[in-house]
Design an enzyme around this catalytic site. Structure first.
Site, PDB file in Angstrom:
ATOM      1  N   ARG A 272       0.839  -1.195   0.000  1.00 45.68           N
ATOM      2  CA  ARG A 272       0.000   0.000   0.000  1.00 45.68           C
ATOM      3  C   ARG A 272       0.875   1.245   0.000  1.00 45.68           C
ATOM      4  O   ARG A 272       2.087   1.183   0.224  1.00 45.68           O
ATOM      5  CB  ARG A 272      -0.899   0.015   1.240  1.00 45.68           C
ATOM      6  CG  ARG A 272      -0.134   0.072   2.549  1.00 45.68           C
ATOM      7  CD  ARG A 272      -1.008   0.457   3.730  1.00 45.68           C
ATOM      8  NE  ARG A 272      -0.303   0.331   4.992  1.00 45.68           N
ATOM      9  CZ  ARG A 272       0.576   1.192   5.479  1.00 45.68           C
ATOM     10  NH1 ARG A 272       0.901   2.266   4.776  1.00 45.68           N
ATOM     11  NH2 ARG A 272       1.138   1.003   6.654  1.00 45.68           N
ATOM     12  N   GLY A 273       0.252   2.390  -0.217  1.00 41.16           N
ATOM     13  CA  GLY A 273       0.945   3.660  -0.055  1.00 41.16           C
ATOM     14  C   GLY A 273       1.016   4.023   1.418  1.00 41.16           C
ATOM     15  O   GLY A 273       0.454   3.344   2.284  1.00 41.16           O
ATOM     16  N   THR A 277       2.144   2.381  10.263  1.00 44.83           N
ATOM     17  CA  THR A 277       0.981   2.665  11.099  1.00 44.83           C
ATOM     18  C   THR A 277       0.686   1.470  11.983  1.00 44.83           C
ATOM     19  O   THR A 277       1.294   0.396  11.842  1.00 44.83           O
ATOM     20  CB  THR A 277      -0.255   3.032  10.260  1.00 44.83           C
ATOM     21  OG1 THR A 277      -1.260   3.593  11.104  1.00 44.83           O
ATOM     22  CG2 THR A 277      -0.824   1.800   9.553  1.00 44.83           C
ATOM     23  N   PHE A 278      -0.253   1.661  12.900  1.00 38.97           N
ATOM     24  CA  PHE A 278      -0.624   0.601  13.846  1.00 38.97           C
ATOM     25  C   PHE A 278      -2.093   0.256  13.685  1.00 38.97           C
ATOM     26  O   PHE A 278      -2.939   1.135  13.499  1.00 38.97           O
ATOM     27  CB  PHE A 278      -0.375   1.075  15.290  1.00 38.97           C
ATOM     28  CG  PHE A 278      -0.958   0.152  16.325  1.00 38.97           C
ATOM     29  CD1 PHE A 278      -0.333  -1.056  16.633  1.00 38.97           C
ATOM     30  CD2 PHE A 278      -2.141   0.467  16.981  1.00 38.97           C
ATOM     31  CE1 PHE A 278      -0.884  -1.919  17.576  1.00 38.97           C
ATOM     32  CE2 PHE A 278      -2.695  -0.385  17.925  1.00 38.97           C
ATOM     33  CZ  PHE A 278      -2.060  -1.578  18.224  1.00 38.97           C
ATOM     34  N   HIS A 279      -2.395  -1.039  13.738  1.00 45.99           N
ATOM     35  CA  HIS A 279      -3.766  -1.526  13.787  1.00 45.99           C
ATOM     36  C   HIS A 279      -3.928  -2.358  15.051  1.00 45.99           C
ATOM     37  O   HIS A 279      -3.018  -3.118  15.415  1.00 45.99           O
ATOM     38  CB  HIS A 279      -4.095  -2.397  12.578  1.00 45.99           C
ATOM     39  CG  HIS A 279      -4.041  -1.678  11.277  1.00 45.99           C
ATOM     40  ND1 HIS A 279      -4.794  -0.551  11.025  1.00 45.99           N
ATOM     41  CD2 HIS A 279      -3.322  -1.915  10.146  1.00 45.99           C
ATOM     42  CE1 HIS A 279      -4.551  -0.136   9.790  1.00 45.99           C
ATOM     43  NE2 HIS A 279      -3.649  -0.933   9.240  1.00 45.99           N
ATOM     44  N   ALA A 340      -6.066   7.115  10.014  1.00 44.51           N
ATOM     45  CA  ALA A 340      -4.984   6.909   9.046  1.00 44.51           C
ATOM     46  C   ALA A 340      -5.547   6.382   7.733  1.00 44.51           C
ATOM     47  O   ALA A 340      -6.579   5.697   7.712  1.00 44.51           O
ATOM     48  CB  ALA A 340      -3.954   5.929   9.604  1.00 44.51           C
ATOM     49  N   GLY A 342      -4.132   4.493   4.045  1.00 41.02           N
ATOM     50  CA  GLY A 342      -3.081   3.897   3.215  1.00 41.02           C
ATOM     51  C   GLY A 342      -3.764   3.045   2.162  1.00 41.02           C
ATOM     52  O   GLY A 342      -4.480   2.107   2.505  1.00 41.02           O
ATOM     53  N   GLY A 353      -7.015   0.719   2.887  1.00 39.19           N
ATOM     54  CA  GLY A 353      -8.065   1.697   3.136  1.00 39.19           C
ATOM     55  C   GLY A 353      -7.804   2.616   4.295  1.00 39.19           C
ATOM     56  O   GLY A 353      -6.792   3.328   4.327  1.00 39.19           O
ATOM     57  N   CYS A 371       2.822   7.252  10.547  1.00 39.45           N
ATOM     58  CA  CYS A 371       2.748   7.785   9.183  1.00 39.45           C
ATOM     59  C   CYS A 371       3.948   8.652   8.822  1.00 39.45           C
ATOM     60  O   CYS A 371       3.881   9.487   7.908  1.00 39.45           O
ATOM     61  CB  CYS A 371       1.438   8.548   8.969  1.00 39.45           C
ATOM     62  SG  CYS A 371      -0.016   7.504   9.187  1.00 39.45           S
TER      63      CYS A 371
END
Length: 423
Positions: A272-273, A277-279, A340, A342, A353, A371
């Site tokens: 992805r772009g 990041t964190f999920h 966020a 991406g 997404g 990010c």
């Protein structure tokens, strides 16, 4: 039909009753081609001159009758020549094939199956003539975006709405032909056309391992490219997971992978772009698998719509969020990041997404430069509101509703994949 505007003031009869897609499928699959032909030439009131005189109309009538009786190939009992042509045209319409690709398919079928050489037309334009003779042809009609008028008949060449003065055309951005090149081109298109409802299927998935979700996105993206599925939206959460975009900015991960594993988190590299990041739990994630070409927007507008989706959700709770300023990605509340974005776009189909922070453990964000933007805080809806929120299921559904509204979907179906998994 739900979502249909009856244009009685612009020449459309009040008795017009558009068929549903289910009715169309049944109609195309009907074995009685003769009724279709007779209806096209006047039904029970068919002009006897068609039968008696060798004029052009009679020739067209008898040609269609012959095609309806002619086997597609010797021994074929399932399809007549006419029925097969109508079925192919139906697939072209629902699959949104180009005229050129439809002609190429005809050529391939005739090359691979020589028995079809005499049965099939040589091009889309021959098929269109047959469809027109049956009364099944159609024309696209531009409309005012505010539903004031149709650009039809005496208004066919107008460029402004005569009621609200809104322009008929807008400039839109289109992607380059390269899968990963997001450069944009400007194109002038109609602001609105008379079309059927915009459909999407929502998958409510609960908690899903990141790699499982990634594989599912890859499969659905492939299926969407080949028109096996409609636009699809995945709604889910992940266990604690850090992800990097295709730029591989590992320097923005502030601890080792071993330390991440020790705290129960995973690290994954994606295409992805965006940056790192964190999920994690208590975060709402949406992965749209949609065709940007079908909804006629470019990459930049798509990202803006994702931003608007999260901004609208925040506004439901009195939180004033905004899109990022120059150098900032995602959605912000003041100088604190709450959502966020991406994305990946391949052949006009999206994946990955957005992630919206409902009430995640914000300590996880201390282990990265979120990010790639240093000296900025990360926040959550819970932190900004400061009072008890509704259940996360409610907030997830509100986020989905915001997405559906922003992107203009009018035909929405839901699949509870959490119950599917339990079965």
């Amino acid at each position: 039909m739900k979502g249909y505007t009856n244009w009685t003031a612009h020449g459309e009869g009040t008795s017009f009753n558009p068929t549903t897609s289910q009715e169309e499928d049944s109609f195309v699959m009907s074995d009685d081609m003769h009724d279709l032909i007779y209806d096209a030439f006047g039904g029970n009131n068919i002009d006897e001159n068609i039968i008696d005189e060798p004029n052009e109309q009679a020739k067209a009538f008898f040609k269609l009758i012959d095609d309806a009786q002619h086997e597609l190939y010797p021994g074929c009992k399932q399809f007549s020549k006419l029925k097969f042509i109508i079925r192919l045209f139906h697939l072209k319409v629902i699959g949104k094939w180009s005229n050129k690709s439809f002609t190429m398919l005809l050529e391939l079928l005739k090359e691979v199956f020589p028995d079809l050489t005499q049965s099939l037309p040589t091009s889309f334009y021959e098929v269109r003539k047959i469809i027109g003779e049956l009364g099944l042809s159609y024309a696209k009609i531009d409309a005012c975006p505010n539903d004031c008028m149709l650009y039809w008949k005496e208004h066919e060449n107008d460029t402004l709405c005569r009621v609200c003065n809104t322009p008929r055309y807008v400039e839109t951005e289109t992607n380059s032909s390269s899968e990963d090149d997001l450069s944009l081109k400007r194109k002038k298109v109609s602001a609105k056309e008379m079309r059927g409802p915009r459909s999407i299927e929502i998958w409510k998935m609960g908690a899903v391992n990141y790699l499982e979700a990634l594989k599912l996105q890859e499969k659905l993206t492939s299926d969407r490219k080949t028109h096996k599925i409609k636009d699809t939206l995945l709604s889910l959460q992940h266990p604690p997971t850090f992800t990097l975009g295709k730029r591989r900015t590992v320097h923005n991960v502030l601890v080792s992978e071993a330390e991440l594993k020790a705290m129960g988190a995973e690290l994954h590299y994606t295409e992805r772009g965006g940056d790192v990041t964190f999920h994690g739990p208590h975060q709402a994630v949406l992965y749209p698998i949609i065709s940007l070409r079908d909804i006629r927007i470019g990459a930049r507008k798509y990202v803006e719509n994702l931003e608007s989706t999260m901004i609208e959700l925040a506004s439901l709770y009195g939180v004033k969020a905004r899109a990022g300023h120059t150098g900032e990605t995602g959605v912000w509340v003041g100088h604190r990041k709450i959502g966020a974005i991406g994305v990946r776009i391949s052949s006009g189909i999206t994946s990955h997404g957005l992630a919206f922070n409902i009430d995640p453990d914000l300590n996880y964000f201390k282990h990265i430069v979120p990010c790639g933007i240093a000296d900025k805080e990360v926040t959550s809806l819970q932190k900004e509101v400061g009072k008890v929120l509704p259940s996360e299921q409610v907030i997830h559904e509100q986020l989905i509703s915001s997405f559906v509204k922003v992107f203009g979907y009018t035909d929405v179906t839901w699949r509870d994949k959490t119950s599917d998994d339990k079965e």
